[in-house]
Write a protein that holds these residues in place. Structure first.
Motif, PDB file in Angstrom:
ATOM      1  N   ALA A  20      39.553  42.288  53.255  1.00  0.00           N
ATOM      2  CA  ALA A  20      38.218  41.734  53.476  1.00  0.00           C
ATOM      3  C   ALA A  20      37.159  42.667  52.911  1.00  0.00           C
ATOM      4  CB  ALA A  20      37.978  41.515  54.966  1.00  0.00           C
ATOM      5  N   PRO A  21      36.808  42.506  51.626  1.00  0.00           N
ATOM      6  CA  PRO A  21      35.743  43.315  51.043  1.00  0.00           C
ATOM      7  C   PRO A  21      34.415  43.064  51.763  1.00  0.00           C
ATOM      8  CG  PRO A  21      36.997  42.147  49.355  1.00  0.00           C
ATOM      9  CD  PRO A  21      37.420  41.599  50.666  1.00  0.00           C
ATOM     10  N   ALA A  22      33.434  43.871  51.422  1.00  0.00           N
ATOM     11  CA  ALA A  22      32.133  43.726  52.050  1.00  0.00           C
ATOM     12  C   ALA A  22      31.651  42.281  51.978  1.00  0.00           C
ATOM     13  CB  ALA A  22      31.137  44.649  51.346  1.00  0.00           C
ATOM     14  N   VAL A  65      37.145  37.324  42.646  1.00  0.00           N
ATOM     15  CA  VAL A  65      36.066  38.247  42.318  1.00  0.00           C
ATOM     16  C   VAL A  65      36.615  39.338  41.406  1.00  0.00           C
ATOM     17  CG1 VAL A  65      34.883  37.759  44.492  1.00  0.00           C
ATOM     18  CG2 VAL A  65      36.432  39.723  44.342  1.00  0.00           C
ATOM     19  N   PRO A  66      35.752  39.952  40.607  1.00  0.00           N
ATOM     20  CA  PRO A  66      36.222  41.042  39.731  1.00  0.00           C
ATOM     21  C   PRO A  66      36.759  42.210  40.546  1.00  0.00           C
ATOM     22  CG  PRO A  66      34.036  40.261  39.098  1.00  0.00           C
ATOM     23  CD  PRO A  66      34.328  39.657  40.424  1.00  0.00           C
ATOM     24  N   SER A  67      37.580  43.006  39.918  1.00  0.00           N
ATOM     25  CA  SER A  67      38.188  44.142  40.615  1.00  0.00           C
ATOM     26  C   SER A  67      37.141  45.103  41.168  1.00  0.00           C
ATOM     27  CB  SER A  67      39.134  44.888  39.673  1.00  0.00           C
ATOM     28  OG  SER A  67      40.201  44.049  39.277  1.00  0.00           O
ATOM     29  N   GLY A  68      36.004  45.236  40.501  1.00  0.00           N
ATOM     30  CA  GLY A  68      34.967  46.153  40.963  1.00  0.00           C
ATOM     31  C   GLY A  68      33.903  45.516  41.828  1.00  0.00           C
ATOM     32  N   TRP A  69      34.132  44.298  42.285  1.00  0.00           N
ATOM     33  CA  TRP A  69      33.103  43.524  42.996  1.00  0.00           C
ATOM     34  C   TRP A  69      32.635  44.225  44.275  1.00  0.00           C
ATOM     35  CZ3 TRP A  69      32.613  40.817  47.661  1.00  0.00           C
ATOM     36  CH2 TRP A  69      31.634  39.826  47.713  1.00  0.00           C
ATOM     37  N   ALA A  70      33.561  44.631  45.112  1.00  0.00           N
ATOM     38  CA  ALA A  70      33.186  45.252  46.394  1.00  0.00           C
ATOM     39  C   ALA A  70      32.542  46.620  46.201  1.00  0.00           C
ATOM     40  CB  ALA A  70      34.409  45.371  47.297  1.00  0.00           C
ATOM     41  N   ALA A  71      32.982  47.346  45.179  1.00  0.00           N
ATOM     42  CA  ALA A  71      32.496  48.710  44.966  1.00  0.00           C
ATOM     43  C   ALA A  71      31.133  48.755  44.285  1.00  0.00           C
ATOM     44  CB  ALA A  71      33.506  49.500  44.143  1.00  0.00           C
ATOM     45  N   THR A  74      25.467  45.813  43.979  1.00  0.00           N
ATOM     46  CA  THR A  74      24.196  45.378  43.402  1.00  0.00           C
ATOM     47  C   THR A  74      24.375  44.729  42.027  1.00  0.00           C
ATOM     48  OG1 THR A  74      23.762  47.549  42.409  1.00  0.00           O
ATOM     49  CG2 THR A  74      22.955  47.171  44.655  1.00  0.00           C
ATOM     50  N   ARG A  75      25.596  44.684  41.552  1.00  0.00           N
ATOM     51  CA  ARG A  75      25.850  44.165  40.209  1.00  0.00           C
ATOM     52  C   ARG A  75      26.083  42.656  40.234  1.00  0.00           C
ATOM     53  NH1 ARG A  75      30.738  46.227  36.152  1.00  0.00           N
ATOM     54  NH2 ARG A  75      30.401  44.668  34.510  1.00  0.00           N
ATOM     55  N   THR A  76      25.628  41.964  39.208  1.00  0.00           N
ATOM     56  CA  THR A  76      25.979  40.560  39.030  1.00  0.00           C
ATOM     57  C   THR A  76      27.032  40.446  37.929  1.00  0.00           C
ATOM     58  OG1 THR A  76      24.166  40.199  37.467  1.00  0.00           O
ATOM     59  CG2 THR A  76      23.739  39.714  39.793  1.00  0.00           C
ATOM     60  N   TRP A  77      27.754  39.312  37.933  1.00  0.00           N
ATOM     61  CA  TRP A  77      28.915  39.164  37.067  1.00  0.00           C
ATOM     62  C   TRP A  77      28.889  37.824  36.345  1.00  0.00           C
ATOM     63  CZ3 TRP A  77      32.177  43.443  37.565  1.00  0.00           C
ATOM     64  CH2 TRP A  77      31.929  44.260  38.681  1.00  0.00           C
ATOM     65  N   VAL A 149      27.413  30.451  44.557  1.00  0.00           N
ATOM     66  CA  VAL A 149      28.081  31.575  43.885  1.00  0.00           C
ATOM     67  C   VAL A 149      27.052  32.589  43.388  1.00  0.00           C
ATOM     68  CG1 VAL A 149      29.388  32.201  41.805  1.00  0.00           C
ATOM     69  CG2 VAL A 149      30.172  30.321  43.261  1.00  0.00           C
ATOM     70  N   GLU A 150      25.956  32.117  42.866  1.00  0.00           N
ATOM     71  CA  GLU A 150      24.951  33.018  42.310  1.00  0.00           C
ATOM     72  C   GLU A 150      24.122  33.699  43.397  1.00  0.00           C
ATOM     73  OE1 GLU A 150      22.830  30.715  39.382  1.00  0.00           O
ATOM     74  OE2 GLU A 150      24.647  30.452  38.155  1.00  0.00           O
ATOM     75  N   ARG A 151      23.870  32.989  44.486  1.00  0.00           N
ATOM     76  CA  ARG A 151      23.020  33.556  45.537  1.00  0.00           C
ATOM     77  C   ARG A 151      23.805  34.364  46.567  1.00  0.00           C
ATOM     78  NH1 ARG A 151      19.438  27.972  46.408  1.00  0.00           N
ATOM     79  NH2 ARG A 151      18.503  28.017  44.314  1.00  0.00           N
ATOM     80  N   GLY A 152      25.082  34.026  46.738  1.00  0.00           N
ATOM     81  CA  GLY A 152      25.841  34.679  47.786  1.00  0.00           C
ATOM     82  C   GLY A 152      26.991  35.545  47.329  1.00  0.00           C
ATOM     83  N   TYR A 153      27.430  35.371  46.062  1.00  0.00           N
ATOM     84  CA  TYR A 153      28.618  36.103  45.591  1.00  0.00           C
ATOM     85  C   TYR A 153      28.374  36.810  44.273  1.00  0.00           C
ATOM     86  CZ  TYR A 153      30.674  33.697  49.470  1.00  0.00           C
ATOM     87  OH  TYR A 153      30.933  33.256  50.754  1.00  0.00           O
ATOM     88  N   ARG A 154      27.087  36.940  43.948  1.00  0.00           N
ATOM     89  CA  ARG A 154      26.638  37.760  42.817  1.00  0.00           C
ATOM     90  C   ARG A 154      27.107  37.260  41.465  1.00  0.00           C
ATOM     91  NH1 ARG A 154      28.817  42.743  43.823  1.00  0.00           N
ATOM     92  NH2 ARG A 154      29.579  42.393  45.936  1.00  0.00           N
TER      93      ARG A 154
END
Length: 323
Positions: A20-22, A65-71, A74-77, A149-154
């Motif tokens: 469960a990532p952030a 989600v991308p591998s670096g999503w939780a870490a 502040t980044r969008t993908w 997706v854009e507002r809640g999952y970057r």
């Protein structure tokens, strides 16, 4: 004993964080669509149950989600939408279950969105379903899911869409109906010309197979309401695809290298005729497309997995990612 207890607690916390990532921020679409249940299956896979005014019920979406999503909170993908085909029992989970999409995208900085289209939603607003005129799959996918997706999952604003079979139709339909929303669109064994001779009957068969026996509910009769069919037909709107990176692939329905023996089918040969008429029209209009008519091959997942890999340079270019 205290040291063991501390270590055990640390292990539990590590395992929990892996599954469960952030949490993403709650998000609501313009029409009120919202996530009513979020289920993390692993560190990269989350299922969303969305309360959808466009559908008049809830609809499911699986995100990778991308591998670096939780870490990188502040980044969008960039976002890749993958659309499934008709009559698939595992529905929105099919791309994840039947292909290597999770492994394939593990090192790619893209957010992958795999939404339901029901048994055979045809990626469109159904025409004749009474007062509320639902479901509207187009609005569900291109407005409600996109905004959540854009507002809640970057998710970012660089997008590509790809689909198989009727999902291939959906990819091209969404690209022409929403110019600029998708930088690239890919159709694998799709039917981008729904008015090719015989295709309306093919679509009626698809709907019946999914349990929709009154095909008139979709776009009405293909002859009496040809204008409505034309309004939804990518073949008749190729100029609106100009500037979109396009990829079209299909086999011919004969037993191919990825098939067991004697697996020929008519679905793929019909899709090939529809696809060829579409790419012929693109060529006549001077609209570039990457085309792969690979000969023997059936309407099946091994070919669609291969097509995703082979179309990646086209999709990646639109997403701003390395090919």
């Amino acid at each position: 004993m205290k040291r063991i207890a501390v270590l055990a607690s640390s292990v539990v916390l590590l395992l929990a964080s892996a599954v469960a990532p952030a949490q993403a921020s709650p998000a609501v679409a313009d029409d009120g669509a919202k996530v009513v249940q979020e289920t993390w299956l692993d560190a990269r896979t989350v299922d969303l149950q969305i309360s959808s005014p466009a559908l008049g019920t809830t609809g499911m979406v699986r995100l990778l989600v991308p591998s670096g999503w939780a870490a990188q909170p502040t980044r969008t993908w960039p976002v890749l939408y993958l659309l499934h085909g008709c009559c698939e029992p595992v529905d929105y989970r099919s791309w994840d279950q039947f292909t290597d999409v999770k492994a394939f995208t593990a090192a790619k900085d893209a957010l992958v969105v795999m939404p339901t289209d029901g048994a055979a939603g045809m990626y469109t607003k159904w025409w004749n379903l009474g007062l509320w005129n639902t479901p509207d799959w187009d609005t569900f996918h291109t407005a409600e899911v996109r905004q959540i997706v854009e507002r809640g999952y970057r998710g970012g604003t660089r997008r590509a869409v790809a689909g198989l079979s009727i999902g291939g139709y959906g990819a091209m339909a969404y690209a022409f109906k929403h110019p600029g929303m998708f930088g690239a669109a890919a159709s694998y064994s799709g039917v981008p010309n729904t008015l090719y001779p015989g295709l309306p009957v093919w679509i009626i068969g698809i709907l019946a197979r999914a349990g929709f026996y009154n095909y008139l509910n979709l776009w009405g009769d293909a002859f009496g309401l040809k204008t409505l069919w034309t309004a939804n037909n990518p073949y008749d709107h190729v100029d609106q695809l100009r500037g979109t990176a396009l990829y079209v692939s299909c086999g011919n329905g004969q037993t191919g290298p990825l098939d067991p023996p004697n697996q020929a089918d008519f679905l793929e040969s019909t899709a090939e005729m529809s696809s060829r008429s579409f790419t012929d029209r693109l060529r006549t209009a001077g609209i570039p497309a990457t085309v792969d008519y690979y000969g023997p091959g059936t309407h099946s997942w091994p070919y669609w997995q291969r097509a995703l890999h082979q179309s990646w340079p086209v999709l990646a270019g639109a997403l701003g990612l390395p090919a």
